[in-house]
Design a protein around this motif. Structure first.
Motif, PDB file in Angstrom:
ATOM      1  N   LEU A   1      20.770  21.968   8.949  1.00  0.00           N
ATOM      2  CA  LEU A   1      21.136  22.718   7.744  1.00  0.00           C
ATOM      3  C   LEU A   1      22.512  23.326   7.949  1.00  0.00           C
ATOM      4  CD1 LEU A   1      17.866  24.689   6.975  1.00  0.00           C
ATOM      5  CD2 LEU A   1      18.864  22.888   5.572  1.00  0.00           C
ATOM      6  N   GLU A   2      23.364  23.142   6.974  1.00  0.00           N
ATOM      7  CA  GLU A   2      24.696  23.743   6.982  1.00  0.00           C
ATOM      8  C   GLU A   2      25.373  23.531   8.340  1.00  0.00           C
ATOM      9  OE1 GLU A   2      24.106  27.799   5.830  1.00  0.00           O
ATOM     10  OE2 GLU A   2      23.086  27.226   4.001  1.00  0.00           O
ATOM     11  N   ASP A   3      25.815  24.609   8.953  1.00  0.00           N
ATOM     12  CA  ASP A   3      26.488  24.514  10.256  1.00  0.00           C
ATOM     13  C   ASP A   3      25.576  24.972  11.384  1.00  0.00           C
ATOM     14  OD1 ASP A   3      28.791  23.676   8.976  1.00  0.00           O
ATOM     15  OD2 ASP A   3      29.478  25.729   8.652  1.00  0.00           O
ATOM     16  N   ALA A   4      24.296  24.712  11.240  1.00  0.00           N
ATOM     17  CA  ALA A   4      23.341  25.161  12.254  1.00  0.00           C
ATOM     18  C   ALA A   4      23.567  24.412  13.566  1.00  0.00           C
ATOM     19  CB  ALA A   4      21.911  24.938  11.771  1.00  0.00           C
ATOM     20  N   PRO A   5      23.471  25.127  14.675  1.00  0.00           N
ATOM     21  CA  PRO A   5      23.677  24.475  15.973  1.00  0.00           C
ATOM     22  C   PRO A   5      22.452  23.667  16.427  1.00  0.00           C
ATOM     23  CG  PRO A   5      23.206  26.785  16.280  1.00  0.00           C
ATOM     24  CD  PRO A   5      23.296  26.567  14.800  1.00  0.00           C
ATOM     25  N   VAL A   6      21.337  23.843  15.744  1.00  0.00           N
ATOM     26  CA  VAL A   6      20.121  23.118  16.124  1.00  0.00           C
ATOM     27  C   VAL A   6      19.581  22.362  14.914  1.00  0.00           C
ATOM     28  CG1 VAL A   6      19.477  24.738  17.954  1.00  0.00           C
ATOM     29  CG2 VAL A   6      18.647  25.111  15.642  1.00  0.00           C
ATOM     30  N   ASN A   7      18.738  21.386  15.194  1.00  0.00           N
ATOM     31  CA  ASN A   7      18.155  20.606  14.105  1.00  0.00           C
ATOM     32  C   ASN A   7      16.988  21.367  13.475  1.00  0.00           C
ATOM     33  OD1 ASN A   7      15.932  20.193  15.831  1.00  0.00           O
ATOM     34  ND2 ASN A   7      16.752  18.269  16.578  1.00  0.00           N
ATOM     35  N   LEU A   8      16.481  20.827  12.378  1.00  0.00           N
ATOM     36  CA  LEU A   8      15.395  21.500  11.650  1.00  0.00           C
ATOM     37  C   LEU A   8      14.148  21.672  12.505  1.00  0.00           C
ATOM     38  CD1 LEU A   8      15.762  19.845   8.151  1.00  0.00           C
ATOM     39  CD2 LEU A   8      15.978  22.268   8.667  1.00  0.00           C
ATOM     40  N   GLU A   9      13.836  20.677  13.303  1.00  0.00           N
ATOM     41  CA  GLU A   9      12.646  20.789  14.140  1.00  0.00           C
ATOM     42  C   GLU A   9      12.759  21.974  15.089  1.00  0.00           C
ATOM     43  OE1 GLU A   9       9.822  18.034  16.976  1.00  0.00           O
ATOM     44  OE2 GLU A   9      11.951  17.577  16.935  1.00  0.00           O
ATOM     45  N   SER A  10      13.867  22.094  15.781  1.00  0.00           N
ATOM     46  CA  SER A  10      14.053  23.206  16.721  1.00  0.00           C
ATOM     47  C   SER A  10      14.069  24.547  16.008  1.00  0.00           C
ATOM     48  CB  SER A  10      15.348  23.022  17.503  1.00  0.00           C
ATOM     49  OG  SER A  10      15.297  21.849  18.266  1.00  0.00           O
ATOM     50  N   ALA A  11      14.746  24.600  14.860  1.00  0.00           N
ATOM     51  CA  ALA A  11      14.841  25.863  14.121  1.00  0.00           C
ATOM     52  C   ALA A  11      13.474  26.310  13.615  1.00  0.00           C
ATOM     53  CB  ALA A  11      15.813  25.716  12.957  1.00  0.00           C
ATOM     54  N   LEU A  12      12.732  25.403  12.977  1.00  0.00           N
ATOM     55  CA  LEU A  12      11.428  25.774  12.412  1.00  0.00           C
ATOM     56  C   LEU A  12      10.392  25.999  13.504  1.00  0.00           C
ATOM     57  CD1 LEU A  12      11.452  23.410   9.330  1.00  0.00           C
ATOM     58  CD2 LEU A  12      11.341  25.899   9.250  1.00  0.00           C
ATOM     59  N   ASN A  13      10.351  25.109  14.483  1.00  0.00           N
ATOM     60  CA  ASN A  13       9.366  25.276  15.549  1.00  0.00           C
ATOM     61  C   ASN A  13       9.669  26.487  16.419  1.00  0.00           C
ATOM     62  OD1 ASN A  13       8.119  22.991  14.573  1.00  0.00           O
ATOM     63  ND2 ASN A  13       8.683  21.680  16.279  1.00  0.00           N
TER      64      ASN A  13
ATOM     65  N   PRO B   1       1.115   0.067   8.234  1.00  0.00           N
ATOM     66  CA  PRO B   1       2.146   1.023   7.808  1.00  0.00           C
ATOM     67  C   PRO B   1       2.183   2.227   8.738  1.00  0.00           C
ATOM     68  CG  PRO B   1       0.746   0.360   5.968  1.00  0.00           C
ATOM     69  CD  PRO B   1       0.134  -0.214   7.215  1.00  0.00           C
ATOM     70  N   ASN B   2       3.358   2.753   8.957  1.00  0.00           N
ATOM     71  CA  ASN B   2       3.519   3.845   9.927  1.00  0.00           C
ATOM     72  C   ASN B   2       3.402   5.230   9.310  1.00  0.00           C
ATOM     73  OD1 ASN B   2       5.840   3.906   8.506  1.00  0.00           O
ATOM     74  ND2 ASN B   2       7.166   3.303  10.198  1.00  0.00           N
ATOM     75  N   ASP B   3       2.973   5.322   8.074  1.00  0.00           N
ATOM     76  CA  ASP B   3       2.720   6.607   7.424  1.00  0.00           C
ATOM     77  C   ASP B   3       3.923   7.549   7.429  1.00  0.00           C
ATOM     78  OD1 ASP B   3       0.128   5.800   6.882  1.00  0.00           O
ATOM     79  OD2 ASP B   3      -0.691   6.731   8.682  1.00  0.00           O
ATOM     80  N   GLY B   4       5.106   6.996   7.287  1.00  0.00           N
ATOM     81  CA  GLY B   4       6.294   7.829   7.126  1.00  0.00           C
ATOM     82  C   GLY B   4       6.870   8.421   8.388  1.00  0.00           C
ATOM     83  N   ASP B   5       6.549   7.867   9.532  1.00  0.00           N
ATOM     84  CA  ASP B   5       7.066   8.428  10.781  1.00  0.00           C
ATOM     85  C   ASP B   5       8.592   8.482  10.807  1.00  0.00           C
ATOM     86  OD1 ASP B   5       4.490   8.744  11.708  1.00  0.00           O
ATOM     87  OD2 ASP B   5       4.496   6.896  12.891  1.00  0.00           O
ATOM     88  N   GLU B   6       9.248   7.460  10.228  1.00  0.00           N
ATOM     89  CA  GLU B   6      10.706   7.452  10.261  1.00  0.00           C
ATOM     90  C   GLU B   6      11.287   8.554   9.371  1.00  0.00           C
ATOM     91  OE1 GLU B   6       9.620   4.515   6.978  1.00  0.00           O
ATOM     92  OE2 GLU B   6       8.872   4.952   8.964  1.00  0.00           O
ATOM     93  N   TYR B   7      10.587   8.895   8.291  1.00  0.00           N
ATOM     94  CA  TYR B   7      11.055   9.978   7.416  1.00  0.00           C
ATOM     95  C   TYR B   7      10.895  11.333   8.106  1.00  0.00           C
ATOM     96  CZ  TYR B   7      11.331   6.516   3.728  1.00  0.00           C
ATOM     97  OH  TYR B   7      11.657   5.418   2.989  1.00  0.00           O
ATOM     98  N   ILE B   8       9.773  11.521   8.786  1.00  0.00           N
ATOM     99  CA  ILE B   8       9.547  12.770   9.523  1.00  0.00           C
ATOM    100  C   ILE B   8      10.588  12.917  10.626  1.00  0.00           C
ATOM    101  CG2 ILE B   8       7.951  13.993  11.051  1.00  0.00           C
ATOM    102  CD1 ILE B   8       5.656  12.838   9.340  1.00  0.00           C
ATOM    103  N   ALA B   9      10.851  11.836  11.365  1.00  0.00           N
ATOM    104  CA  ALA B   9      11.840  11.886  12.444  1.00  0.00           C
ATOM    105  C   ALA B   9      13.233  12.187  11.896  1.00  0.00           C
ATOM    106  CB  ALA B   9      11.846  10.567  13.210  1.00  0.00           C
ATOM    107  N   TYR B  10      13.562  11.630  10.729  1.00  0.00           N
ATOM    108  CA  TYR B  10      14.873  11.876  10.118  1.00  0.00           C
ATOM    109  C   TYR B  10      15.040  13.360   9.785  1.00  0.00           C
ATOM    110  CZ  TYR B  10      18.668  11.815   6.726  1.00  0.00           C
ATOM    111  OH  TYR B  10      19.824  12.087   6.040  1.00  0.00           O
ATOM    112  N   ILE B  11      14.031  13.958   9.159  1.00  0.00           N
ATOM    113  CA  ILE B  11      14.120  15.374   8.785  1.00  0.00           C
ATOM    114  C   ILE B  11      14.111  16.264  10.021  1.00  0.00           C
ATOM    115  CG2 ILE B  11      12.830  17.269   7.692  1.00  0.00           C
ATOM    116  CD1 ILE B  11      14.532  15.620   5.773  1.00  0.00           C
ATOM    117  N   LYS B  12      13.293  15.953  11.001  1.00  0.00           N
ATOM    118  CA  LYS B  12      13.280  16.763  12.216  1.00  0.00           C
ATOM    119  C   LYS B  12      14.650  16.782  12.892  1.00  0.00           C
ATOM    120  CE  LYS B  12       8.453  16.529  13.707  1.00  0.00           C
ATOM    121  NZ  LYS B  12       7.567  16.051  14.799  1.00  0.00           N
ATOM    122  N   GLY B  13      15.373  15.680  12.818  1.00  0.00           N
ATOM    123  CA  GLY B  13      16.681  15.590  13.454  1.00  0.00           C
ATOM    124  C   GLY B  13      17.827  16.091  12.600  1.00  0.00           C
TER     125      GLY B  13
END
Length: 136
Positions: A42-54, A27-39
């Motif tokens: 939020l709303e009309d943000a110009p960047v994805n969650l990963e870029s915004a949070l990091n 099992p890949n321990d949810g890697d696809e779920y993490i990748a989905y959220i990182k990409g």
């Protein structure tokens, strides 16, 4: 005595093959779920969650787990600027649909204390506005 060692080898080889097969298909321990959220955005943000949070937080870590209710949760952990604190420890959860079609923002902890949905949304709104300023 020589027959015993041949038998031992004959048992070890299939066990090693089974282990290798399991290791390659574990099992890949949810890697696809993490990748989905990182990409995701939020709303009309110009960047994805990963870029915004990091971009705003230090000591960032992304964790996946499944709840007792079989919900798929991706949690962001990091030290972020919140309410005038420079490096407040936050935990921000995202509940992801099983088929990766959608997500909703879950709980947010600030220094170990759960925040109200309004406080969580204010943090995310500020995060989005900071992301808009940071991008040209």
């Amino acid at each position: 005595m020589q027959n015993v060692s041949k038998r031992t080898v004959l048992w070890i080889v299939p066990i090693v093959i089974i282990f290798l097969f399991w290791y390659m298909n574990r099992p890949n321990d949810g890697d696809e779920y993490i990748a989905y959220i990182k990409g995701a955005t939020l709303e009309d943000a110009p960047v994805n969650l990963e870029s915004a949070l990091n971009g705003q937080c230090d000591k960032e870590e992304w964790v996946y787990f499944k709840t007792n209710n079989r919900q798929h949760v991706v949690e962001f952990k990091g030290a972020c600027p919140v309410n005038g604190q420079k490096n407040a420890n936050i935990n921000l959860q995202f509940i992801v649909e099983k088929d990766l079609s959608d997500y909703k923002v879950g709980a947010m902890l600030l220094e170990g204390e759960q925040q109200t949905p309004e406080q969580r949304d204010a943090f995310l709104k500020e995060l989005v506005s900071e992301s808009k300023i940071a991008t040209p």
